[in-house]
Design a protein around this motif. Sequence first.
Motif, PDB file in Angstrom:
ATOM      1  N   ILE A  31       0.823  -1.205   0.000  1.00 48.28           N
ATOM      2  CA  ILE A  31       0.000   0.000   0.000  1.00 48.28           C
ATOM      3  C   ILE A  31       0.857   1.253   0.000  1.00 48.28           C
ATOM      4  O   ILE A  31       0.567   2.214  -0.697  1.00 48.28           O
ATOM      5  N   LYS A  32       1.935   1.260   0.772  1.00 45.17           N
ATOM      6  CA  LYS A  32       2.716   2.494   0.905  1.00 45.17           C
ATOM      7  C   LYS A  32       4.132   2.152   1.370  1.00 45.17           C
ATOM      8  O   LYS A  32       4.322   1.234   2.147  1.00 45.17           O
ATOM      9  N   ILE A  33       5.078   2.896   0.860  1.00 47.40           N
ATOM     10  CA  ILE A  33       6.473   2.702   1.276  1.00 47.40           C
ATOM     11  C   ILE A  33       7.062   4.059   1.646  1.00 47.40           C
ATOM     12  O   ILE A  33       6.916   5.013   0.890  1.00 47.40           O
ATOM     13  N   VAL A  34       7.689   4.168   2.798  1.00 47.45           N
ATOM     14  CA  VAL A  34       8.487   5.370   3.056  1.00 47.45           C
ATOM     15  C   VAL A  34       9.851   4.955   3.573  1.00 47.45           C
ATOM     16  O   VAL A  34      10.004   3.911   4.197  1.00 47.45           O
ATOM     17  N   GLU A  35      10.840   5.801   3.263  1.00 46.20           N
ATOM     18  CA  GLU A  35      12.144   5.546   3.844  1.00 46.20           C
ATOM     19  C   GLU A  35      12.185   6.265   5.182  1.00 46.20           C
ATOM     20  O   GLU A  35      11.867   7.452   5.269  1.00 46.20           O
ATOM     21  N   LEU A  36      12.567   5.545   6.223  1.00 51.52           N
ATOM     22  CA  LEU A  36      12.697   6.170   7.537  1.00 51.52           C
ATOM     23  C   LEU A  36      14.098   6.745   7.636  1.00 51.52           C
ATOM     24  O   LEU A  36      15.061   6.027   7.865  1.00 51.52           O
ATOM     25  N   LYS A  37      14.207   8.069   7.419  1.00 50.86           N
ATOM     26  CA  LYS A  37      15.522   8.713   7.455  1.00 50.86           C
ATOM     27  C   LYS A  37      15.987   8.805   8.898  1.00 50.86           C
ATOM     28  O   LYS A  37      15.182   9.151   9.785  1.00 50.86           O
ATOM     29  N   PRO A  38      17.255   8.538   9.159  1.00 55.43           N
ATOM     30  CA  PRO A  38      17.747   8.467  10.544  1.00 55.43           C
ATOM     31  C   PRO A  38      17.404   9.709  11.362  1.00 55.43           C
ATOM     32  O   PRO A  38      16.957   9.605  12.502  1.00 55.43           O
ATOM     33  N   GLU A  39      17.566  10.903  10.734  1.00 53.29           N
ATOM     34  CA  GLU A  39      17.386  12.110  11.536  1.00 53.29           C
ATOM     35  C   GLU A  39      15.918  12.378  11.869  1.00 53.29           C
ATOM     36  O   GLU A  39      15.608  13.145  12.769  1.00 53.29           O
ATOM     37  N   LYS A  40      15.032  11.724  11.160  1.00 52.90           N
ATOM     38  CA  LYS A  40      13.610  12.006  11.391  1.00 52.90           C
ATOM     39  C   LYS A  40      12.855  10.799  11.933  1.00 52.90           C
ATOM     40  O   LYS A  40      11.637  10.739  11.862  1.00 52.90           O
ATOM     41  N   SER A  41      13.599   9.798  12.418  1.00 52.41           N
ATOM     42  CA  SER A  41      12.919   8.569  12.802  1.00 52.41           C
ATOM     43  C   SER A  41      13.502   7.993  14.080  1.00 52.41           C
ATOM     44  O   SER A  41      14.595   8.352  14.507  1.00 52.41           O
ATOM     45  N   ILE A  42      12.717   7.117  14.668  1.00 49.10           N
ATOM     46  CA  ILE A  42      13.246   6.336  15.781  1.00 49.10           C
ATOM     47  C   ILE A  42      13.261   4.880  15.345  1.00 49.10           C
ATOM     48  O   ILE A  42      12.297   4.379  14.763  1.00 49.10           O
ATOM     49  N   TYR A  43      14.378   4.210  15.623  1.00 43.26           N
ATOM     50  CA  TYR A  43      14.493   2.781  15.321  1.00 43.26           C
ATOM     51  C   TYR A  43      14.653   2.035  16.637  1.00 43.26           C
ATOM     52  O   TYR A  43      15.312   2.520  17.553  1.00 43.26           O
ATOM     53  N   ARG A  44      14.129   0.859  16.661  1.00 41.96           N
ATOM     54  CA  ARG A  44      14.374  -0.010  17.812  1.00 41.96           C
ATOM     55  C   ARG A  44      14.527  -1.436  17.318  1.00 41.96           C
ATOM     56  O   ARG A  44      13.950  -1.839  16.318  1.00 41.96           O
ATOM     57  N   GLU A  45      15.313  -2.168  18.124  1.00 41.89           N
ATOM     58  CA  GLU A  45      15.404  -3.596  17.899  1.00 41.89           C
ATOM     59  C   GLU A  45      15.425  -4.245  19.272  1.00 41.89           C
ATOM     60  O   GLU A  45      15.952  -3.671  20.218  1.00 41.89           O
ATOM     61  N   LEU A  46      14.858  -5.434  19.342  1.00 44.66           N
ATOM     62  CA  LEU A  46      14.899  -6.170  20.615  1.00 44.66           C
ATOM     63  C   LEU A  46      15.853  -7.340  20.435  1.00 44.66           C
ATOM     64  O   LEU A  46      15.753  -8.062  19.430  1.00 44.66           O
ATOM     65  N   ILE A  47      16.778  -7.491  21.400  1.00 43.14           N
ATOM     66  CA  ILE A  47      17.579  -8.718  21.366  1.00 43.14           C
ATOM     67  C   ILE A  47      17.472  -9.455  22.695  1.00 43.14           C
ATOM     68  O   ILE A  47      17.246  -8.847  23.756  1.00 43.14           O
ATOM     69  N   LEU A  48      17.582 -10.756  22.615  1.00 44.87           N
ATOM     70  CA  LEU A  48      17.712 -11.585  23.811  1.00 44.87           C
ATOM     71  C   LEU A  48      19.074 -12.271  23.705  1.00 44.87           C
ATOM     72  O   LEU A  48      19.380 -12.844  22.657  1.00 44.87           O
ATOM     73  N   VAL A  49      19.882 -12.141  24.761  1.00 48.21           N
ATOM     74  CA  VAL A  49      21.208 -12.781  24.753  1.00 48.21           C
ATOM     75  C   VAL A  49      21.372 -13.647  25.988  1.00 48.21           C
ATOM     76  O   VAL A  49      21.114 -13.193  27.104  1.00 48.21           O
ATOM     77  N   LYS A  50      21.830 -14.867  25.746  1.00 46.88           N
ATOM     78  CA  LYS A  50      22.169 -15.730  26.880  1.00 46.88           C
ATOM     79  C   LYS A  50      23.688 -15.752  26.984  1.00 46.88           C
ATOM     80  O   LYS A  50      24.356 -16.124  26.017  1.00 46.88           O
ATOM     81  N   VAL A  51      24.224 -15.275  28.112  1.00 39.81           N
ATOM     82  CA  VAL A  51      25.686 -15.257  28.262  1.00 39.81           C
ATOM     83  C   VAL A  51      26.138 -16.159  29.417  1.00 39.81           C
ATOM     84  O   VAL A  51      25.392 -16.405  30.363  1.00 39.81           O
ATOM     85  N   ARG A  52      27.370 -16.612  29.277  1.00 37.97           N
ATOM     86  CA  ARG A  52      27.974 -17.386  30.346  1.00 37.97           C
ATOM     87  C   ARG A  52      28.255 -16.439  31.522  1.00 37.97           C
ATOM     88  O   ARG A  52      28.780 -15.337  31.319  1.00 37.97           O
TER      89      ARG A  52
END
Lengths: 164, 538
Positions: A72-93
């Motif tokens: 339906i629609k595509i926009v580029e999320l420009k870094p200066e005008k956007s917020i990005y997030r990612e979720l990670i799960l890490v299992k460490v020793r």
Amino acid sequence: MNRHVLSILVENNSGVLSRIAGLFSRRGYNIDSLSVGETENPKISRMTITVNGDDYILEQIQKQLHKLINVIKIVELKPEKSIYRELILVKVRADSKNRATIIETVNIFRGKIIDVSSDTLTIELTGDFEKISAFTELIKPFGIIELVRTGFTGLQRGNVQITD
Amino acid sequence: MKASDAIIQCLKKENVDMIFGYPGGAVLPLYEALRKSDIKHILIRHEQSAAHSASGYARASTKTGVCIATSGPGATNLITGIATAYMDSIPLVIITGQVKSTAIGKDVFQEADIIGSTEPFTKHNYLIKNAKDIPKVIKEAFYIAATGRPGPVLIDIPVDIQNENIEFDYPKTTNIPGYKPTYEGHNGQIKRALQKLKASKKPLICVGGGIICANAYQELKAFSEKVKIPVVHTLMGIGALPSDSPYYVGMVGSHGHGFSNKVVIESDLLMIIGARVADRATADLKLLNEKKNIIHIDIDPAEVGKNVDTTIPIVGDAKNILNRFIEKCTPLETDEWIKKIHQLKENYIKQDEDTDYINPKKALEFLSNIVDEETILTADVGQNQIWAARNFEIKGDRKFFTSGGLGTMGYSLPAAVGAKLACPDKRVISVVGDGGIQMSLSELGTISENDLNITIILFNNYRLGMVRELQDIHYGKGKNFSISFKKSPDFVKIAEAYGLDSKQVTSNREFESAIKEALESKKGYLLECIVDPNFSTL
Ligand SMILES: Cc1ncc(C[n+]2csc(CCOP(=O)(O)OP(=O)(O)O)c2C)c(N)n1
């Protein structure tokens, strides 16, 4: 080569994801990360796709994606005008000696310990690209047992909507 | 109403009066509904031909072609035909049967993922999971196939769903949020283009199949005449401007006319309309990217800027945009430029090889002079295609259909079937090589069964001629491999066995009288013309 984040509204039908993924592979473009989920309107999903490429490739990707009927629609999320997030799960020793250091690091990054065993810690962390990579670099020496990331997701800042 | 009957009702609402197909277990309910309807069903001999025939039908009638196949092997047999139509932007609606909806994904008898496999070369496709969606989906399919840049749309319908009962209500409109083709060209861009045009000393138009899709023949002619701009075309653009127009130049590309390519290189402004600037069309045009101004007009935004840097992109329908240009443009001073082009053309000497056999170029030229200006010619792929493209002149309302994008052998015969069924009053000629005809030989049966008096001109060089020539060029003469069949059939006998008239000729003189006889025949006629195996394409 530049990293670009595309936010794409698609009809929430089966087969849409395969159409989009197929388009990338068929035309030789690489998807670096992809995340997808329903929006406030259950008929519409939003995909966030991170790709690497020059302006020509980016333009081609956008135009070819637009040709898909379900897109339906595509926009580029420009870094200066956007917020990005990612979720990670890490299992460490984690043994008794380094456990405190790890917890301290997690706190500094505003992560959460969500599971503990006698010799591991599992951490949840959200953030943008730089934060996540800085964190994983720091935690690596302790020994990462497993790591999973959701892929990027993002929105434009302020009072704009992708449908505008 | 039974869903299968509803499908037929939908097709009738879309003014479908002819379907090309092949039955099977997964389309039994649909065929039962078809039996009770007045839609004509043409039982072709191979599903691939169903798609090609539907394509010929669509091109000749300017309607959307429709074909049906059963699940699994029936559906996969369609694939080449669908991909062929996709590359050439031909509107088709393809209905395939699918195994029972509860069996999908279990690898049951005759199951194939046709949605997955046709995704890359359909404009869109649908798997019906709910019988009640059928009217909406069919409405959308026809809308998508024929609007914007046309193309094939496939609908896969499980057999159990065909048997369900639904309430029939055909939607009047469609609303597809992600599909809104642009028809009007951007005003600002058109203005900019006009300025560039005005400043140009050597303007040139290059047209492709888009003019034909948009039915913009008149507009192209009017525009080139009013503004005095010469016109070149691609293989798919053959017929966009009749060859007797004073502004007609010729075909560009690797198999085009040398002078046309020269003209493109010399031009200072190139207006590309409805052409995707494919590699074959630009093979000899390395200078295309130089400082020349390029105005690219196409209904598909993804084509603009894909293969060539564009100074001014204009997205929209060629007919609309040409009309705007006609309105706004004043004649340019191009007399010098046109004189130069005519000189280039005149200096070009047709190579006239001596041959003991039939000279296909002369044969096609001769044919071109004796048939009327409504004739439809379908060409296969290979040397025969290029001989036809370059020597059969498209004047008046003549049409030329070939598989330009995918280059699919076996296209000519079934496409001719479709064209003849769409236009029974027009003369239809199928040009084909000995390789290509054997890829759809069975359609002689369809021609015979439906009493189609199609004239088939088979250029038999006992070779896969085009490949022979490529091997000669790349590896040197005498290194040919796998380009001739140890045993070719007696084509005359085969045609006769199918109930067609047929004759073999070996000299130009014989050709001239035989072709007249063939054209007079009341039934299908196969004229086998023996060609020197080393005769060249250009
Ligand atoms: C389905 C398919 N297979 C293979 C080819 C590759 N190919 C292109 S031209 C050609 C030779 C065609 O031979 P023939 O039909 O005898 O025609 P000619 O070139 O001799 O006129 C071949 C094999 C093709 N275009 N399509």
